[in-house]
Design a protein around this motif. Sequence first.
Motif, PDB file in Angstrom:
ATOM      1  N   ALA A 133       0.751  -1.233  -0.053  1.00  0.00           N
ATOM      2  CA  ALA A 133       0.027   0.025  -0.074  1.00  0.00           C
ATOM      3  C   ALA A 133       0.770   1.529   0.003  1.00  0.00           C
ATOM      4  O   ALA A 133       0.721   2.170  -0.909  1.00  0.00           O
ATOM      5  CB  ALA A 133      -0.830  -0.128   1.209  1.00  0.00           C
TER       6      ALA A 133
ATOM      7  N   SER B  50       1.295  -6.466   5.790  1.00  0.00           N
ATOM      8  CA  SER B  50       0.036  -7.059   5.518  1.00  0.00           C
ATOM      9  C   SER B  50       0.224  -8.407   5.219  1.00  0.00           C
ATOM     10  O   SER B  50      -0.859  -9.185   5.346  1.00  0.00           O
ATOM     11  CB  SER B  50      -0.201  -6.216   3.947  1.00  0.00           C
ATOM     12  N   HIS B  90      -6.457  -3.571   3.712  1.00  0.00           N
ATOM     13  CA  HIS B  90      -6.336  -2.278   3.234  1.00  0.00           C
ATOM     14  C   HIS B  90      -7.671  -1.946   2.354  1.00  0.00           C
ATOM     15  O   HIS B  90      -8.033  -0.465   2.495  1.00  0.00           O
ATOM     16  CB  HIS B  90      -5.196  -2.255   2.017  1.00  0.00           C
ATOM     17  N   ASP B 155      -5.935  -4.416   9.255  1.00  0.00           N
ATOM     18  CA  ASP B 155      -4.602  -3.862   8.249  1.00  0.00           C
ATOM     19  C   ASP B 155      -4.879  -2.387   8.159  1.00  0.00           C
ATOM     20  O   ASP B 155      -5.735  -2.034   7.433  1.00  0.00           O
ATOM     21  CB  ASP B 155      -4.431  -4.474   7.090  1.00  0.00           C
ATOM     22  N   GLU B 156      -3.962  -1.585   9.262  1.00  0.00           N
ATOM     23  CA  GLU B 156      -3.924  -0.067   9.114  1.00  0.00           C
ATOM     24  C   GLU B 156      -5.579   0.239   9.215  1.00  0.00           C
ATOM     25  O   GLU B 156      -6.035   1.042   8.347  1.00  0.00           O
ATOM     26  CB  GLU B 156      -3.330   0.451   7.978  1.00  0.00           C
TER      27      GLU B 156
HETATM   28 MG   LIG Z   1       0.199  -3.172   4.304  1.00  0.00          MG
END
Ligand SMILES: [Mg+2]
Lengths: 205, 205, 245, 221, 221
Positions: A133, B50, B90, B155-156
């Motif tokens: 990302a 990730s 993501h 993830d984030e």
């Molecule tokens: Mg990532």
Amino acid sequence: MAGDGERPHLLEAANLACERGGRLLFEGLSFSLPPGAAAVVTGENGSGKSSLLRIVAGLLPATEGRVAWRGEDCRREPGRWRREMVFLGHLDAVKPALSVRENLAFWGARDEKLLEEMGLAALAGLPAAMLSAGQRRRLALARVAARPGGCWLLDEPAAHLDETSSGRLERMIGHHLAQGGIAVVAAHTARGLGDALPIRLGPGT
Amino acid sequence: MAGDGERPHLLEAANLACERGGRLLFEGLSFSLPPGAAAVVTGENGSGKSSLLRIVAGLLPATEGRVAWRGEDCRREPGRWRREMVFLGHLDAVKPALSVRENLAFWGARDEKLLEEMGLAALAGLPAAMLSAGQRRRLALARVAARPGGCWLLDEPAAHLDETSSGRLERMIGHHLAQGGIAVVAAHTARGLGDALPIRLGPGT
Amino acid sequence: MPLRLHSLASPARFDRFARRILPWTWVLAALLIPCGLLWGLAFSPADYQQGDTVRVMYVHVPSAWMAMACYALVALLSASFLVWKHQLAGIAALAAAPVGACFTATALVTGSLWGLPTWGTWWVWDARLTSVLVLFFLYLGYIALAGSFDDRSRGLRAASILAVVGVVNLPVIKFSVDWWNTLHQPASVLRLDGPAIHASMLWPLAITAAGFAAFFAALLVVRIRSELLAWRIEALMRRRSAGAA
Amino acid sequence: MTGIGALVARDLALAVRRRGEAGLTLAFFVMAAAIFPFGVGPDPLLLGSIAAGVVWVTALLASTISLDHLFRGDLEDGSLEILVLDHRPLEGVVAAKCLAHWLATGLPVVALAPLMALLLNFDMDAWWVLVLSLAIGTPALSLAGSVGASLVLGARRGGALTGLVVLPLCLPVMVFGVGAVEAALAGRPVLPHILIEAAILVAGAPLALKASAAALRIAVE
Amino acid sequence: MTGIGALVARDLALAVRRRGEAGLTLAFFVMAAAIFPFGVGPDPLLLGSIAAGVVWVTALLASTISLDHLFRGDLEDGSLEILVLDHRPLEGVVAAKCLAHWLATGLPVVALAPLMALLLNFDMDAWWVLVLSLAIGTPALSLAGSVGASLVLGARRGGALTGLVVLPLCLPVMVFGVGAVEAALAGRPVLPHILIEAAILVAGAPLALKASAAALRIAVE
Ligand SMILES: [Mg+2]
Ligand code: HEM
Ligand SMILES: Nc1ncnc2c1ncn2[C@@H]1O[C@H](COP(=O)(O)OP(=O)(O)OP(=O)(O)O)[C@@H](O)[C@H]1O
Ligand SMILES: Nc1ncnc2c1ncn2[C@@H]1O[C@H](COP(=O)(O)OP(=O)(O)OP(=O)(O)O)[C@@H](O)[C@H]1O
Ligand SMILES: [Mg+2]
């Protein structure tokens, strides 16, 4: 710094208003930026940061008000405005099928040192589908970095970036401003853009 | 808190290794979480956060090592694991054509108070295509919040979120942990997850 | 086949096996094909209706058989690759496919060459002919799919699935002549109730077929080896470039 | 204007990347043509008489099969915004996309038409008419398609538009295209049909480009 | 198992939102059917004799049109990951998608078949055989299509590759579908063909579902 008379203001937004989905996001919003100045747009989710940037860019018709570049109305004289303006939205505009290098070439940026600056040199040959990302965001930023000096409109440019790359972003913007360019950056924190003109948007949803 | 003997460990990862695109991202990575414990995975872009989450989830085959849930190998006994696991990558997995409420229903979450908690109540009827980046992320989080108590892989999760919503996220995770659930969160800062088990991944690109 | 592969699962073992078997296959092919063809083209009787054109048969029929047999093999290998996760099986299938495609092409070309004198046209959309054409495309699809992934192993897995599913076409090809009343003749050799053509034609045919099989085996082994090397090389290159990162 | 040239080159590079080599397309067409005999039977006369139709339908299939991701990819990965904001006219971008689309789907049909005509034993005296009618018609198909594809992006719900838009745009082209071939086979003058087809293309092109561009601007708002 | 039921309902809800495919399919179907008679000319006998083939081939081609975005949307918005991680078998998801695809592409064709048969003055005593064969065949086409669509999902290219992969898989079903109709026209027994067709569907369905599911797992890696 914005608003000081002696330098001609490059970008002037006059009492902009935006209504979306029946909600009035903001109205009477005016600001103007001289060469080398930046503005940072903050506000809650749904407060209209992206909408503002899209209006300035000319993607979204403003409900009211006008945007001028070098004194010319951007809507009426889009040619010059678009030649000098770079827009980076939430999306990265990256083609997964193309390699990192090819992606940059796709947007007319063939300069190898862009890859260096964004720490993409090692990934240059990799198909963009294989990027993480943050790596993809850096690729998007490299496209912007390829055209310094004009007007940058960046929507949360630091999304997904780590410390190192946030540093790269700051340097890149600094370099751009130093060349007399201007930048309007939407972000959730003003950090890294200390002396930028703050634009705070109303309540979100 | 992770690692104390008396409570049985729910999630156990034993010397995981991951190789992607010919690069060895990490190896010999082991950790285990008792009920109510969280782990926060940090690391530079491209360090493999990730990838680690995808391996734990079972989307990506690990180059080496195994992941066990309640003592059972996740690969061999996926049924129970998947019933109790929630993955948020993501991407938001939001259907633009459906309204916010319909999107939640699409993932089997019909509880109205989820909308409340994530501050989406006012937007419930809006087609998801009209959501702002942060609002869309909140919708994705609402899907996760609908299934507390198991294992969350996020993830984030805070990407694009403003202060208020980051707070909502913290509360939501806290509530989940309090119910004896566990969480593995990839992020660039450990803030909001003070007492979580830190997992630091090696250099990125 | 899977059992056999089981013992060959490791490339090292395969290499030893290859070194042992390769000479024999070459020798067999080098003996059988010329002898079969010579017999067929020179010494076998001409057909009472078709005259000498019938001699095309000695190339056409064996290659047609190989075309189908080879697809069956590809499917089998792919299946065992998917089930038992033997990388080698998958790679072997990948190596076999182009050879099979070539046999199919040969069957098509010789067939249409044969068609010109016998049917008066070099191509008719007869079921047998068309289904062989489809078999050819099946091969192409398999090869193209395997080649169009960024990650070789993912491509291989996807293609293997296609190969297995594609088996549904084999019966259509094999029995098309029985299902439709077509120009093309029905099986007269591979039939439940024994072959129906004269031994003087059957023998050279059988010998050439055996020769083709040996030739195929030899090619297969060679190609598997080179494929294995290609995979290792790519892995190394990737490491190299990544190491530079 | 070199600007447009650059756009075309760029889109072509991408098209080549995504649609695969010519060989793949070629195989696809022959495959599609090979389907028909299974349906209508091997009778050479019959096949010959429908050959023109077969080729045209294959052309239509090819151009519609890859229509959906003519612009959708660009919309979803955010490229479309950037393209709309390009200082070069958006019509140029659309034209480039259409050209790329045509090169990937139309050109192969035109190039393969003689071969397919031969295979379907089409009366080879008229093969050049077939090729000509396709050469004029397929670009029109691509243009019509781009209008449909871009309209669908804007209208969130009304996806059903595509069919309604593409149909009336494509049908006349095909009718006159096949008409020309028929005329040739029947020994009637070919020119009228060809001229009408060409007229549709020439008159339609600017319209289609403007329409697509407008639709795209709406799509990115 | 209500789990699967939920999946189906969910995908149908989504499919209803995207009526674009149905529109496109119908448009294509109509155009193809409209184009063929041209070549064949007015001769009603000739027309009638190829009617079945035309309808079937168009059905087949129409179903391949909207394949490319059968799973791609889910892949790109991240839903596919979640679906793969669902505790309910992925085959169920695929089945739901196929059903949705069939409703969008197969059902319209089945519904329109009698009308087209009429237009192509097909021997109307056999129209029910045509409809029946399509009703059994089109679901099989959707299933075969899903295999192709899921296989090319992770690949660099779509378009032609999808067609090349899918069409051979569709062949057997079409062969027997058409066979049934021809048998009916020739007064031969229809049942055998129909039975074989049905057998292909029944035997092929699980295989196709398994294959697609496996392919999807590869695509999200
Ligand atoms: Mg990532
Ligand atoms: C492009 C044209 C042709 C194709 C694709 C083709 C294909 C095949 C195939 C696949 C087979 C294997 C049948 C089986 O093992 O069941 C075969 C066998 C055979 N073909 Fe052809 N064929 C073609 C043209 C011809 C022609 C023109 C002739 C001669 C008139 C011919 C005569 C034969 C014979 C005698 C056999 C052996 C049948 C048997 O004993 O099983 N073929 N062909
Ligand atoms: N599909 C893929 N195929 C091959 N390599 C990949 C693929 N996806 C990611 N990679 C590589 O794996 C490495 C780790 O990727 P990953 O997405 O796990 O990083 P990350 O820690 O999540 O980074 P970020 O903070 O940017 O999300 C990257 O260097 C990337 O180039
Ligand atoms: N295409 C659209 N049509 C109608 N309304 C929209 C559309 N896009 C956004 N909106 C609405 O406009 C408001 C502002 O959206 P915008 O994307 O500008 O917010 P934002 O400040 O960028 O939020 P974030 O921080 O989440 O990016 C939101 O409430 C959203 O619901
Ligand atoms: Mg925003």
